[in-house]
Design an enzyme around this catalytic site. Structure first.
Site, PDB file in Angstrom:
ATOM      1  N   THR A 101     -42.707  -6.953   2.784  1.00  0.00           N
ATOM      2  CA  THR A 101     -41.594  -7.510   2.020  1.00  0.00           C
ATOM      3  C   THR A 101     -41.851  -7.168   0.558  1.00  0.00           C
ATOM      4  O   THR A 101     -42.789  -7.666  -0.058  1.00  0.00           O
ATOM      5  CB  THR A 101     -41.486  -9.025   2.203  1.00  0.00           C
ATOM      6  OG1 THR A 101     -41.234  -9.296   3.589  1.00  0.00           O
ATOM      7  CG2 THR A 101     -40.329  -9.587   1.372  1.00  0.00           C
ATOM      8  N   LYS A 176     -33.912  -8.940   3.619  1.00  0.00           N
ATOM      9  CA  LYS A 176     -35.054  -9.855   3.731  1.00  0.00           C
ATOM     10  C   LYS A 176     -35.006 -10.926   2.650  1.00  0.00           C
ATOM     11  O   LYS A 176     -35.401 -12.077   2.878  1.00  0.00           O
ATOM     12  CB  LYS A 176     -36.371  -9.065   3.631  1.00  0.00           C
ATOM     13  CG  LYS A 176     -37.625  -9.931   3.783  1.00  0.00           C
ATOM     14  CD  LYS A 176     -37.704 -10.612   5.148  1.00  0.00           C
ATOM     15  CE  LYS A 176     -38.909 -11.557   5.250  1.00  0.00           C
ATOM     16  NZ  LYS A 176     -40.182 -10.830   5.389  1.00  0.00           N
ATOM     17  N   LYS A 244     -44.429 -14.844  -3.693  1.00  0.00           N
ATOM     18  CA  LYS A 244     -44.102 -13.475  -4.116  1.00  0.00           C
ATOM     19  C   LYS A 244     -42.678 -13.112  -3.718  1.00  0.00           C
ATOM     20  O   LYS A 244     -41.916 -12.569  -4.516  1.00  0.00           O
ATOM     21  CB  LYS A 244     -45.104 -12.504  -3.495  1.00  0.00           C
ATOM     22  CG  LYS A 244     -44.812 -11.024  -3.705  1.00  0.00           C
ATOM     23  CD  LYS A 244     -44.121 -10.382  -2.495  1.00  0.00           C
ATOM     24  CE  LYS A 244     -45.000 -10.388  -1.268  1.00  0.00           C
ATOM     25  NZ  LYS A 244     -44.358  -9.687  -0.106  1.00  0.00           N
TER      26      LYS A 244
END
Length: 294
Positions: A101, A176, A244
């Protein structure tokens, strides 16, 4: 389309999810070469027939399909670029699939660099956590050229059941981000519901029987709430990686002129947990936020 006879697969990064994903490819008969910073994490794969290499570049020289699943965007850059990186060592015609990701911007950069070199790049982050990876039921969201996506689709099908081509390079990463935005606020709701049930003197397991199949139902409620109740905060997905992801999503939202207050709140709560030393716990550890509340 790639088959076990035509694909020489490399898998860079065999952590909580990557190990299971690479294992499914091995079980399907694909030859797999692996690299991870800590070789011990790859021992089970090596026992099942995977080959070990010392650097990502070594893997690139012997493979025509290369999966990467590392921690952070800067890890992706480190693996792909540089004299011993994947791009410099790979052969023309190689297919790269980054399942980290990461940022849509970096996904586009990888795509453009691969195209310049006569190679192919697909951004294909996943959702489903350690359970989905273990059971080959991941959701895989892909961006890049559709022809390249079709070529590697048989390999995706060994890892997931919900595989969707989303569009041009970067589209997988944008999708995502949508996934992480939805999860972020949902995890707060899941934890708050359990804390409320406990404070009301209810049996949380019994409460789940009523609410997990109704309008409140979600993957997190069904899969992570039981872990919370059982005091299991082991990572299916690390808090540090979730922070993150939320940071990336907030930055991308800002670029589009969009506010994301639910996401911002979730990030702030998870950052408080990380400051308490919970960065390596699973995302369900958001429950612990309330443990220190008056």
């Amino acid at each position: 389309m790639f088959t076990p006879e035509t694909a020489s697969v490399a898998f860079i990064g065999t952590g909580v999810m990557g190990s299971s994903m690479a294992g499914h490819l091995l079980a399907a008969g694909y030859p797999v070469t692996v690299f991870t910073r800590t070789k011990e994490k790859a021992e089970k794969l090596l026992e099942h027939g995977a080959d070990w290499v010392e650097t990502p570049g070594d893997a690139a020289r012997t493979s025509n399909v290369i999966f990467t699943m590392v921690g952070y965007p800067h890890d992706v850059e480190e693996v792909y670029f540089g004299e011993q990186g994947l791009f410099e060592q790979a052969k023309e015609g190689t297919y790269f699939i980054d399942m980290t990701t990461s940022t849509p911007t970096l996904a586009i950069r990888l795509y453009e660099e691969a195209k310049r070199r006569g190679m192919y790049s697909i951004d294909a982050p996943v959702s489903g956590g350690d359970i989905g990876a273990r059971e080959a039921r991941l959701a895989i969201m892909a961006g890049g050229d559709e022809e390249a996506f079709q070529e590697v689709l048989p390999l995706f099908e060994k890892m997931g059941t919900n595989i969707v081509y989303q569009g041009k390079a970067g589209s997988g990463q944008h999708t995502k981000m949508c996934n992480q935005i939805a999860i972020a606020s949902n995890m707060i709701g899941v934890a708050e519901a359990i804390v409320y049930a406990e404070n009301a003197g209810l049996d949380p397991e019994n409460v789940l029987k009523s609410i997990s199949t109704g309008a409140a139902g979600s993957w997190s409620l069904s899969n992570l709430a039981p872990r919370i109740i059982n005091g299991n905060f082991e990572p299916g997905f690390y808090i540090k990686h979730f922070i993150k992801d939320m940071k990336i999503a907030l930055e991308e939202a800002a670029k589009m002129g969009m506010e994301a207050p639910g996401l911002a709140l979730a990030k702030s709560l998870y950052e408080q947990l990380a400051e308490r030393g919970e960065e390596n716990s699973g995302t369900q550890a958001i429950y612990k936020y309330w443990q220190n509340q008056p």
